[in-house]
Design a protein around this motif. Structure first.
Motif, PDB file in Angstrom:
ATOM      1  N   THR A  58     -12.807  -7.869 -15.733  1.00 37.96           N
ATOM      2  CA  THR A  58     -11.553  -8.153 -16.440  1.00 37.96           C
ATOM      3  C   THR A  58     -10.362  -8.091 -15.496  1.00 37.96           C
ATOM      4  O   THR A  58      -9.468  -8.951 -15.545  1.00 37.96           O
ATOM      5  CB  THR A  58     -11.358  -7.159 -17.599  1.00 37.96           C
ATOM      6  N   LEU A  59     -10.345  -7.114 -14.613  1.00 35.02           N
ATOM      7  CA  LEU A  59      -9.243  -6.986 -13.649  1.00 35.02           C
ATOM      8  C   LEU A  59      -9.262  -8.116 -12.625  1.00 35.02           C
ATOM      9  O   LEU A  59      -8.204  -8.616 -12.221  1.00 35.02           O
ATOM     10  CB  LEU A  59      -9.324  -5.627 -12.947  1.00 35.02           C
ATOM     11  N   PRO A 138      -9.120  -4.587  -7.745  1.00 35.86           N
ATOM     12  CA  PRO A 138      -8.694  -5.990  -7.614  1.00 35.86           C
ATOM     13  C   PRO A 138      -7.208  -6.175  -7.338  1.00 35.86           C
ATOM     14  O   PRO A 138      -6.800  -7.252  -6.910  1.00 35.86           O
ATOM     15  CB  PRO A 138      -9.073  -6.594  -8.973  1.00 35.86           C
ATOM     16  N   THR A 139      -6.400  -5.155  -7.568  1.00 33.55           N
ATOM     17  CA  THR A 139      -4.967  -5.307  -7.322  1.00 33.55           C
ATOM     18  C   THR A 139      -4.654  -5.601  -5.863  1.00 33.55           C
ATOM     19  O   THR A 139      -3.575  -6.109  -5.549  1.00 33.55           O
ATOM     20  CB  THR A 139      -4.217  -4.028  -7.772  1.00 33.55           C
ATOM     21  N   PHE A 140      -5.605  -5.322  -4.953  1.00 29.33           N
ATOM     22  CA  PHE A 140      -5.396  -5.605  -3.534  1.00 29.33           C
ATOM     23  C   PHE A 140      -5.758  -7.042  -3.161  1.00 29.33           C
ATOM     24  O   PHE A 140      -5.511  -7.462  -2.023  1.00 29.33           O
ATOM     25  CB  PHE A 140      -6.205  -4.635  -2.667  1.00 29.33           C
ATOM     26  N   LEU A 141      -6.354  -7.789  -4.079  1.00 31.33           N
ATOM     27  CA  LEU A 141      -6.783  -9.156  -3.766  1.00 31.33           C
ATOM     28  C   LEU A 141      -5.665 -10.036  -3.209  1.00 31.33           C
ATOM     29  O   LEU A 141      -5.874 -10.756  -2.227  1.00 31.33           O
ATOM     30  CB  LEU A 141      -7.378  -9.815  -5.011  1.00 31.33           C
ATOM     31  N   PRO A 142      -4.467 -10.032  -3.802  1.00 30.59           N
ATOM     32  CA  PRO A 142      -3.395 -10.870  -3.239  1.00 30.59           C
ATOM     33  C   PRO A 142      -3.084 -10.533  -1.786  1.00 30.59           C
ATOM     34  O   PRO A 142      -2.736 -11.423  -1.002  1.00 30.59           O
ATOM     35  CB  PRO A 142      -2.201 -10.572  -4.150  1.00 30.59           C
ATOM     36  N   ASP A 143      -3.219  -9.251  -1.409  1.00 25.35           N
ATOM     37  CA  ASP A 143      -2.964  -8.851  -0.022  1.00 25.35           C
ATOM     38  C   ASP A 143      -3.988  -9.483   0.919  1.00 25.35           C
ATOM     39  O   ASP A 143      -3.643  -9.935   2.018  1.00 25.35           O
ATOM     40  CB  ASP A 143      -3.014  -7.332   0.114  1.00 25.35           C
ATOM     41  N   PHE A 144      -5.255  -9.498   0.504  1.00 27.38           N
ATOM     42  CA  PHE A 144      -6.300 -10.122   1.322  1.00 27.38           C
ATOM     43  C   PHE A 144      -6.017 -11.613   1.510  1.00 27.38           C
ATOM     44  O   PHE A 144      -6.095 -12.139   2.626  1.00 27.38           O
ATOM     45  CB  PHE A 144      -7.667  -9.952   0.643  1.00 27.38           C
ATOM     46  N   ILE A 145      -5.705 -12.282   0.423  1.00 26.69           N
ATOM     47  CA  ILE A 145      -5.496 -13.733   0.476  1.00 26.69           C
ATOM     48  C   ILE A 145      -4.254 -14.064   1.295  1.00 26.69           C
ATOM     49  O   ILE A 145      -4.256 -14.990   2.118  1.00 26.69           O
ATOM     50  CB  ILE A 145      -5.395 -14.289  -0.954  1.00 26.69           C
ATOM     51  N   ARG A 146      -3.204 -13.298   1.108  1.00 26.77           N
ATOM     52  CA  ARG A 146      -1.968 -13.530   1.860  1.00 26.77           C
ATOM     53  C   ARG A 146      -2.175 -13.298   3.352  1.00 26.77           C
ATOM     54  O   ARG A 146      -1.708 -14.076   4.187  1.00 26.77           O
ATOM     55  CB  ARG A 146      -0.872 -12.607   1.323  1.00 26.77           C
ATOM     56  N   GLY A 164      -0.665   3.278   4.840  1.00 29.53           N
ATOM     57  CA  GLY A 164      -0.709   2.586   3.561  1.00 29.53           C
ATOM     58  C   GLY A 164      -2.069   2.626   2.902  1.00 29.53           C
ATOM     59  O   GLY A 164      -2.201   2.315   1.719  1.00 29.53           O
ATOM     60  N   GLY A 165      -3.109   3.002   3.663  1.00 33.01           N
ATOM     61  CA  GLY A 165      -4.451   3.114   3.114  1.00 33.01           C
ATOM     62  C   GLY A 165      -4.803   4.559   2.822  1.00 33.01           C
ATOM     63  O   GLY A 165      -4.085   5.481   3.206  1.00 33.01           O
ATOM     64  N   GLY A 166      -5.928   4.773   2.144  1.00 29.96           N
ATOM     65  CA  GLY A 166      -6.339   6.137   1.858  1.00 29.96           C
ATOM     66  C   GLY A 166      -7.516   6.182   0.903  1.00 29.96           C
ATOM     67  O   GLY A 166      -8.105   5.155   0.554  1.00 29.96           O
ATOM     68  N   VAL A 167      -7.872   7.393   0.495  1.00 27.48           N
ATOM     69  CA  VAL A 167      -8.955   7.614  -0.455  1.00 27.48           C
ATOM     70  C   VAL A 167      -8.467   8.533  -1.558  1.00 27.48           C
ATOM     71  O   VAL A 167      -7.535   9.311  -1.369  1.00 27.48           O
ATOM     72  CB  VAL A 167     -10.206   8.222   0.217  1.00 27.48           C
ATOM     73  N   THR A 243      -6.439   1.524  -0.946  1.00 28.91           N
ATOM     74  CA  THR A 243      -6.759   2.870  -1.413  1.00 28.91           C
ATOM     75  C   THR A 243      -8.124   2.812  -2.090  1.00 28.91           C
ATOM     76  O   THR A 243      -8.316   2.066  -3.055  1.00 28.91           O
ATOM     77  CB  THR A 243      -5.709   3.385  -2.408  1.00 28.91           C
ATOM     78  N   PHE A 244      -9.046   3.571  -1.539  1.00 28.44           N
ATOM     79  CA  PHE A 244     -10.400   3.622  -2.079  1.00 28.44           C
ATOM     80  C   PHE A 244     -10.439   4.728  -3.124  1.00 28.44           C
ATOM     81  O   PHE A 244     -10.147   5.896  -2.826  1.00 28.44           O
ATOM     82  CB  PHE A 244     -11.397   3.899  -0.949  1.00 28.44           C
ATOM     83  N   VAL A 245     -10.792   4.375  -4.345  1.00 28.99           N
ATOM     84  CA  VAL A 245     -10.855   5.340  -5.441  1.00 28.99           C
ATOM     85  C   VAL A 245     -12.310   5.593  -5.797  1.00 28.99           C
ATOM     86  O   VAL A 245     -13.093   4.645  -5.946  1.00 28.99           O
ATOM     87  CB  VAL A 245     -10.083   4.818  -6.672  1.00 28.99           C
ATOM     88  N   ASP A 246     -12.677   6.872  -5.924  1.00 28.47           N
ATOM     89  CA  ASP A 246     -14.061   7.190  -6.254  1.00 28.47           C
ATOM     90  C   ASP A 246     -14.472   6.520  -7.556  1.00 28.47           C
ATOM     91  O   ASP A 246     -13.652   6.346  -8.475  1.00 28.47           O
ATOM     92  CB  ASP A 246     -14.231   8.704  -6.379  1.00 28.47           C
TER      93      ASP A 246
END
Length: 264
Positions: A58-59, A138-146, A164-167, A243-246
């Protein structure tokens, strides 16, 4: 005022914003035009992800629809006993067979082989690989494409280990496993990427196929070998912080034995 031109790689939105609203709009139109010319195939290997799958799909749909790009989500389920495939069929009914592609397999055959299998069914010119447990949001998808569009990169990989990254939500064992794996790999292999054990990436499909020709790993160490192979083959690699979320539900399938397998 003229737009940046048809080459999206020359369209720097951040500079456009500083030069006026109208030019910014023109740049965004160029970006939108370029995005519409491409199709993105997401490969989602699953095993016992019944609870997570509806959320991640869905996301993903929401992000792709906001970007106004062509896409497909290919679900490769390894005969999950928890009913993951049934959940996938319901998602296909909701979002349509054009967007949700089901490619189940007859048993638990491993992550690496799932990607080999999935790419055979991908019709996009870009392939996105990610986990189905919401650890890769999925909120990071635009960053990958850009980022890919900036310099027409062959590979864009998410990283937890730059600013800017993390866990989030990891216990000490998970942190040590990831850190040790990355430390050993960086020491021995001197990679350009900062996060070798990460598995949230965007590839040009032709590039992914070429890398897969040389890959030997089949398990979760597949991701580490992939990025090293890409470097050795002189493909261009860029990183974006994530940001990697468990995982929301279930248990992680990555452990210390995967590191031993990779070193072998």
């Amino acid at each position: 005022l003229r737009p940046c031109g048809s080459n999206i790689n020359k369209c720097d939105i951040s500079k456009c914003n500083s030069n006026g609203e109208r030019k910014s709009r023109l740049c965004r139109r160029n970006l939108l035009r370029a995005l519409m010319a491409h199709k993105y195939s997401v490969l989602l290997p699953t095993y016992n992800e019944k609870e997570n799958l509806p959320l991640i799909v869905t996301l993903l749909v929401k992000e792709f629809e906001n970007l106004k790009v062509d896409y497909e989500i290919i679900i490769i389920d390894d005969s999950s006993p928890d009913g993951t495939l049934e959940a996938a069929k319901e998602l296909q009914r909701i979002f349509g067979e054009k967007r949700i592609i089901l490619r189940p397999r007859p048993g638990k055959l491993g992550l690496g082989t799932a990607y080999f299998f999935g790419i055979q069914h991908a019709t996009g010119d870009f392939v996105i690989i990610m986990d189905a447990d919401l650890s890769h949001h999925p909120t990071f998808l635009p960053d990958f494409i850009r980022k890919q569009k900036e310099k027409d990169y062959d590979v864009v990989t998410g990283t937890r280990y730059v600013q800017g990254g993390g866990v989030s939500g990891w216990n000490l064992r998970r942190k040590l496993t990831s850190r040790v794996a990355n430390f050993i790999a960086r020491t021995l292999l001197q990679p350009v990427a900062s996060d070798l054990t990460g598995s949230y990436r965007l590839y040009k499909k032709a590039v992914l196929r070429r890398i897969m020709d040389d890959v030997e790993s089949k398990g979760y160490t597949f991701q580490m070998e992939m990025i090293i192979r890409a470097q050795h083959l002189k493909f261009t690699i860029a990183e974006v912080p994530i940001t990697f979320v468990d995982r929301f539900y279930g248990e992680s399938k990555l452990g210390p034995m995967e590191i031993v397998e990779y070193l072998k």
